[in-house]
Design an enzyme around this catalytic site. Structure first.
Site, PDB file in Angstrom:
ATOM      1  N   VAL A  15      47.681  19.364   5.300  1.00 51.92           N
ATOM      2  CA  VAL A  15      46.426  19.804   5.918  1.00 51.92           C
ATOM      3  C   VAL A  15      45.613  20.681   4.959  1.00 51.92           C
ATOM      4  O   VAL A  15      44.414  20.472   4.776  1.00 51.92           O
ATOM      5  CB  VAL A  15      46.717  20.559   7.239  1.00 51.92           C
ATOM      6  CG1 VAL A  15      45.488  21.304   7.742  1.00 51.92           C
ATOM      7  CG2 VAL A  15      47.178  19.562   8.297  1.00 51.92           C
ATOM      8  N   PHE A  20      42.835  17.651  13.282  1.00 54.48           N
ATOM      9  CA  PHE A  20      43.334  16.441  13.936  1.00 54.48           C
ATOM     10  C   PHE A  20      43.610  15.313  12.944  1.00 54.48           C
ATOM     11  O   PHE A  20      43.842  14.177  13.352  1.00 54.48           O
ATOM     12  CB  PHE A  20      42.327  15.962  14.994  1.00 54.48           C
ATOM     13  CG  PHE A  20      42.095  16.982  16.077  1.00 54.48           C
ATOM     14  CD1 PHE A  20      42.939  17.062  17.165  1.00 54.48           C
ATOM     15  CD2 PHE A  20      41.050  17.892  15.979  1.00 54.48           C
ATOM     16  CE1 PHE A  20      42.750  18.014  18.161  1.00 54.48           C
ATOM     17  CE2 PHE A  20      40.845  18.858  16.963  1.00 54.48           C
ATOM     18  CZ  PHE A  20      41.698  18.916  18.056  1.00 54.48           C
ATOM     19  N   LEU A  21      43.567  15.613  11.637  1.00 51.52           N
ATOM     20  CA  LEU A  21      43.756  14.529  10.652  1.00 51.52           C
ATOM     21  C   LEU A  21      45.143  13.910  10.782  1.00 51.52           C
ATOM     22  O   LEU A  21      46.080  14.556  11.258  1.00 51.52           O
ATOM     23  CB  LEU A  21      43.534  15.029   9.229  1.00 51.52           C
ATOM     24  CG  LEU A  21      44.463  16.088   8.628  1.00 51.52           C
ATOM     25  CD1 LEU A  21      45.788  15.510   8.182  1.00 51.52           C
ATOM     26  CD2 LEU A  21      43.784  16.759   7.458  1.00 51.52           C
ATOM     27  N   ARG A  22      45.225  12.626  10.393  1.00 51.13           N
ATOM     28  CA  ARG A  22      46.521  11.939  10.372  1.00 51.13           C
ATOM     29  C   ARG A  22      46.885  11.666   8.927  1.00 51.13           C
ATOM     30  O   ARG A  22      46.018  11.253   8.135  1.00 51.13           O
ATOM     31  CB  ARG A  22      46.426  10.603  11.116  1.00 51.13           C
ATOM     32  CG  ARG A  22      46.122  10.743  12.587  1.00 51.13           C
ATOM     33  CD  ARG A  22      45.516   9.485  13.147  1.00 51.13           C
ATOM     34  NE  ARG A  22      44.232   9.186  12.515  1.00 51.13           N
ATOM     35  CZ  ARG A  22      43.522   8.084  12.730  1.00 51.13           C
ATOM     36  NH1 ARG A  22      43.972   7.151  13.536  1.00 51.13           N
ATOM     37  NH2 ARG A  22      42.364   7.885  12.125  1.00 51.13           N
ATOM     38  N   CYS A  66      54.362  16.560  13.528  1.00 47.43           N
ATOM     39  CA  CYS A  66      53.463  17.067  14.572  1.00 47.43           C
ATOM     40  C   CYS A  66      53.879  16.725  15.999  1.00 47.43           C
ATOM     41  O   CYS A  66      54.121  17.635  16.789  1.00 47.43           O
ATOM     42  CB  CYS A  66      52.046  16.571  14.310  1.00 47.43           C
ATOM     43  SG  CYS A  66      51.317  17.343  12.860  1.00 47.43           S
ATOM     44  N   LYS A 109      57.150  18.331  17.531  1.00 45.29           N
ATOM     45  CA  LYS A 109      57.086  19.798  17.650  1.00 45.29           C
ATOM     46  C   LYS A 109      55.975  20.232  18.602  1.00 45.29           C
ATOM     47  O   LYS A 109      56.117  21.230  19.295  1.00 45.29           O
ATOM     48  CB  LYS A 109      56.945  20.440  16.265  1.00 45.29           C
ATOM     49  CG  LYS A 109      55.549  20.714  15.805  1.00 45.29           C
ATOM     50  CD  LYS A 109      55.509  21.604  14.590  1.00 45.29           C
ATOM     51  CE  LYS A 109      54.199  21.460  13.845  1.00 45.29           C
ATOM     52  NZ  LYS A 109      53.046  21.969  14.556  1.00 45.29           N
TER      53      LYS A 109
HETATM   54  P1  NAD Z   1      53.052  21.708   4.976  1.00 41.38           P
HETATM   55  O1  NAD Z   1      54.396  22.236   5.222  1.00 41.38           O
HETATM   56  O2  NAD Z   1      52.869  20.386   4.331  1.00 41.38           O
HETATM   57  O3  NAD Z   1      52.208  22.759   4.107  1.00 41.38           O
HETATM   58  C1  NAD Z   1      52.238  24.141   4.292  1.00 41.38           C
HETATM   59  C2  NAD Z   1      51.977  24.813   2.950  1.00 41.38           C
HETATM   60  O4  NAD Z   1      51.754  26.205   3.170  1.00 41.38           O
HETATM   61  C3  NAD Z   1      53.148  24.729   1.968  1.00 41.38           C
HETATM   62  O5  NAD Z   1      52.686  24.224   0.732  1.00 41.38           O
HETATM   63  C4  NAD Z   1      53.642  26.181   1.839  1.00 41.38           C
HETATM   64  O6  NAD Z   1      54.163  26.464   0.561  1.00 41.38           O
HETATM   65  C5  NAD Z   1      52.342  26.930   2.105  1.00 41.38           C
HETATM   66  N1  NAD Z   1      52.520  28.322   2.568  1.00 41.38           N
HETATM   67  C6  NAD Z   1      53.281  28.761   3.581  1.00 41.38           C
HETATM   68  N2  NAD Z   1      53.145  30.099   3.722  1.00 41.38           N
HETATM   69  C7  NAD Z   1      52.262  30.501   2.793  1.00 41.38           C
HETATM   70  C8  NAD Z   1      51.703  31.759   2.420  1.00 41.38           C
HETATM   71  N3  NAD Z   1      52.004  32.878   3.081  1.00 41.38           N
HETATM   72  N4  NAD Z   1      50.837  31.800   1.398  1.00 41.38           N
HETATM   73  C9  NAD Z   1      50.508  30.693   0.724  1.00 41.38           C
HETATM   74  N5  NAD Z   1      51.000  29.468   1.018  1.00 41.38           N
HETATM   75  C10 NAD Z   1      51.856  29.378   2.038  1.00 41.38           C
HETATM   76  O7  NAD Z   1      52.326  21.725   6.397  1.00 41.38           O
HETATM   77  P2  NAD Z   1      51.198  20.715   6.932  1.00 41.38           P
HETATM   78  O8  NAD Z   1      51.805  19.417   7.309  1.00 41.38           O
HETATM   79  O9  NAD Z   1      50.036  20.743   6.011  1.00 41.38           O
HETATM   80  O10 NAD Z   1      50.789  21.441   8.304  1.00 41.38           O
HETATM   81  C11 NAD Z   1      50.113  22.678   8.308  1.00 41.38           C
HETATM   82  C12 NAD Z   1      49.672  22.981   9.739  1.00 41.38           C
HETATM   83  O11 NAD Z   1      48.742  21.987  10.194  1.00 41.38           O
HETATM   84  C13 NAD Z   1      50.825  22.962  10.756  1.00 41.38           C
HETATM   85  O12 NAD Z   1      50.557  23.924  11.737  1.00 41.38           O
HETATM   86  C14 NAD Z   1      50.726  21.573  11.370  1.00 41.38           C
HETATM   87  O13 NAD Z   1      51.234  21.522  12.669  1.00 41.38           O
HETATM   88  C15 NAD Z   1      49.226  21.358  11.391  1.00 41.38           C
HETATM   89  N6  NAD Z   1      48.802  19.949  11.326  1.00 41.38           N
HETATM   90  C16 NAD Z   1      49.469  19.073  10.529  1.00 41.38           C
HETATM   91  C17 NAD Z   1      49.028  17.746  10.451  1.00 41.38           C
HETATM   92  C18 NAD Z   1      49.758  16.745   9.585  1.00 41.38           C
HETATM   93  O14 NAD Z   1      49.523  15.546   9.752  1.00 41.38           O
HETATM   94  N7  NAD Z   1      50.625  17.164   8.665  1.00 41.38           N
HETATM   95  C19 NAD Z   1      47.912  17.338  11.172  1.00 41.38           C
HETATM   96  C20 NAD Z   1      47.232  18.279  11.959  1.00 41.38           C
HETATM   97  C21 NAD Z   1      47.675  19.594  12.029  1.00 41.38           C
END
Ligand code: NAD
Length: 447
Positions: free
Chosen positions: A30, A167-169, A275, A278
């Site tokens: 994201v 909301f990206l996929r 997603c 959880k």
């Molecule tokens: P991810 O685990 O791929 O990425 C999280 C990143 O944050 C990691 O690179 C981590 O090193 C970094 N990070 C964590 N704590 C940090 C800090 N204090 N300072 C700097 N960097 C830090 O997670 P994601 O899949 O991108 O998801 C992120 C959020 O978005 C989640 O809440 C998820 O539910 C939501 N989301 C995800 C998606 C999806 O398709 N992956 C879609 C919509 C929403």
């Protein structure tokens, strides 16, 4: 994977915008997509991650995740993006701070807000002057209010908190970010609302302005509803198996009803990923804490778990004796076009098969490296292509519907297998065609 280098977004017209200085915390699926797309919209973006190796890779122009088109759009907007591990400096230079860190679930279904809380406290400690703190991570309702209180403990000046769920996929992340169905802006601060509208002014999509709590709930409600559609069609598939119907035809027949819609009606081995599982658990927990029993979502989760177990039972019913029997797994990512294996049904299926004593050969176009880290290379034979995985297998289990698999020459696949059993966990193939080739074929809710 080849991706068009000239992506055009019909609902995103870059107009003369005021360039905002934006910090994005977290460069995962994201955060990185958001950062790069915000730069595409014309803003100056500082992407921050705590992982030094990730930032070093990004600085060299190498993308640590698989997301079609992301490398191209990053290259074209590189001048507007900085990468750093220095949160303090990034926040000092920015007027808007997006939080995009992970919010995984704990084994009891509760959301683990450790990364999120740490990020909020780090911001609070270095704030100076009015800034807008935007939460893009998926967080339980009430987290925005907690954020305000927590920051106020450390910083006595003026600031605003916004909930702007994403909301990206994965697999279509850039298009989803730049051409969303809607943009949700939850805030009680008028100036922050204006800044947010300004940031997204080039995107022609409905913008829903609401309070923070409603914005937080919109994200959970959307994912829970989509998960409900999947579990519903999986239940219909089970009825089809008992009555002789074909779930694909049933899904087509109900999906053309505009009140229902065609999407998320593909029967299969259930939803996975970082997603849906959880967020379903998270919403149930939120309800439980308020002493509300969310009966429907409980059923959604149970049905989803059962789908995997049913698939495993089908494998075991086909290959009754395990000794020396090999199962080929096509697909390891939780869905096509991503290397993300978090909560992927494939990994659970592999673990169960190994536990039961089967040999496993596996292949995925892009998720092999991540899967190897998760299940190890001792027990699973990771193969260099789909044909190699199928060679001498007693059963082929299609787990992720990558386009590459639908293009396979199945006559050849059948020839190289020891026994021609095909279990199609995503209804990718046509039953009659597969049977004509000579496979014993079984899909989900169709034969
Ligand atoms: P991810 O685990 O791929 O990425 C999280 C990143 O944050 C990691 O690179 C981590 O090193 C970094 N990070 C964590 N704590 C940090 C800090 N204090 N300072 C700097 N960097 C830090 O997670 P994601 O899949 O991108 O998801 C992120 C959020 O978005 C989640 O809440 C998820 O539910 C939501 N989301 C995800 C998606 C999806 O398709 N992956 C879609 C919509 C929403």
């Amino acid at each position: 994977m080849a991706v068009s280098t000239n992506i055009k977004f019909k609902n995103c017209l870059i107009i003369n915008i005021m360039q905002r200085k934006i910090a994005v915390i977290g460069t995962g699926y994201v955060g990185l997509t958001s950062g790069v797309c915000l730069a595409y919209l014309g803003h100056h973006v500082i992407c921050i991650d705590k992982e030094k190796a990730k930032i070093e890779r990004l600085e060299k122009g190498s993308i640590p995740i698989f997301e079609p088109g992301l490398d191209d759009i990053l290259k074209k907007n590189r001048a507007k993006i900085e990468f750093t591990t220095n949160l303090k400096e990034a926040i000092e230079k920015s007027e808007v701070i997006f939080i995009c860190v992970g919010t995984p679930s704990r084994s009891n279904g509760n959301i683990d807000l450790t990364q999120f809380k740490k990020a909020v406290r780090s911001i609070a400690k270095v704030l100076g002057g009015y800034k807008v703190i935007v939460d893009k991570s998926t967080v339980p309702v009430g987290t925005g209010d907690w954020t305000k209180k927590e920051i106020a403990k450390y910083y006595k000046g003026d600031f605003a908190v916004v909930s702007n769920p994403e909301f990206l996929r994965e697999g279509t992340a850039i298009k989803d970010f730049l051409e969303p169905d809607r943009i949700i802006i939850g805030s009680e601060d008028e100036q922050a609302k204006e800044i947010m509208l300004d940031i997204y002014s080039s995107i022609n999509a409905p913008k829903i302005i609401t309070d923070i709590r409603s914005a937080e709930l919109i994200k959970y409600a959307a994912n829970a509803f989509l998960a409900t559609k999947i579990s519903f069609i999986n239940e219909i598939a089970s009825v089809c198996e008992r009555t002789g119907g074909d779930v694909k035809r049933v899904a087509e027949g109900i999906g053309l009803d505009k009140r229902i819609g065609k999407s998320f009606l593909n029967a299969g081995i259930g939803f996975g990923g970082s997603c849906f599982p959880k967020d379903v658990d998270g919403l149930m927990e939120v309800a439980k804490k308020k002493k509300y029993n969310f009966h429907l979502l409980k059923a959604v989760a149970v049905v989803n778990k059962n789908q995997q177990q049913k698939f495993l039972r089908k494998i075991k019913a086909t290959l009754v004796k395990t000794k020396g029997k090999t199962v080929a797994i096509w697909g390891l990512a939780f869905k096509p076009n991503t290397d993300d294996i978090r909560k992927s049904p494939a990994l659970e299926i592999i673990r169960q098969l190994l536990k039961s004593g089967y040999q496993v050969r596996a292949y995925d176009p892009v998720a092999m490296a991540n899967a190897k880290k998760e299940v190890g290379t001792v027990k699973v034979r990771f193969c260099k292509n789909a044909l190699e995985a199928a060679r001498n297998a007693d059963l082929l289990a299609l787990v992720t519907e990558w386009p590459e698999f639908s293009e396979m020459e199945m006559v050849r696949v059948k020839k190289i297998m020891r026994q021609p059993h095909l279990l199609d966990g995503r209804n990718l193939f046509e039953p009659q065609e597969m049977k004509k080739i000579g496979f014993s074929y079984e899909g989900i809710g169709r034969r």
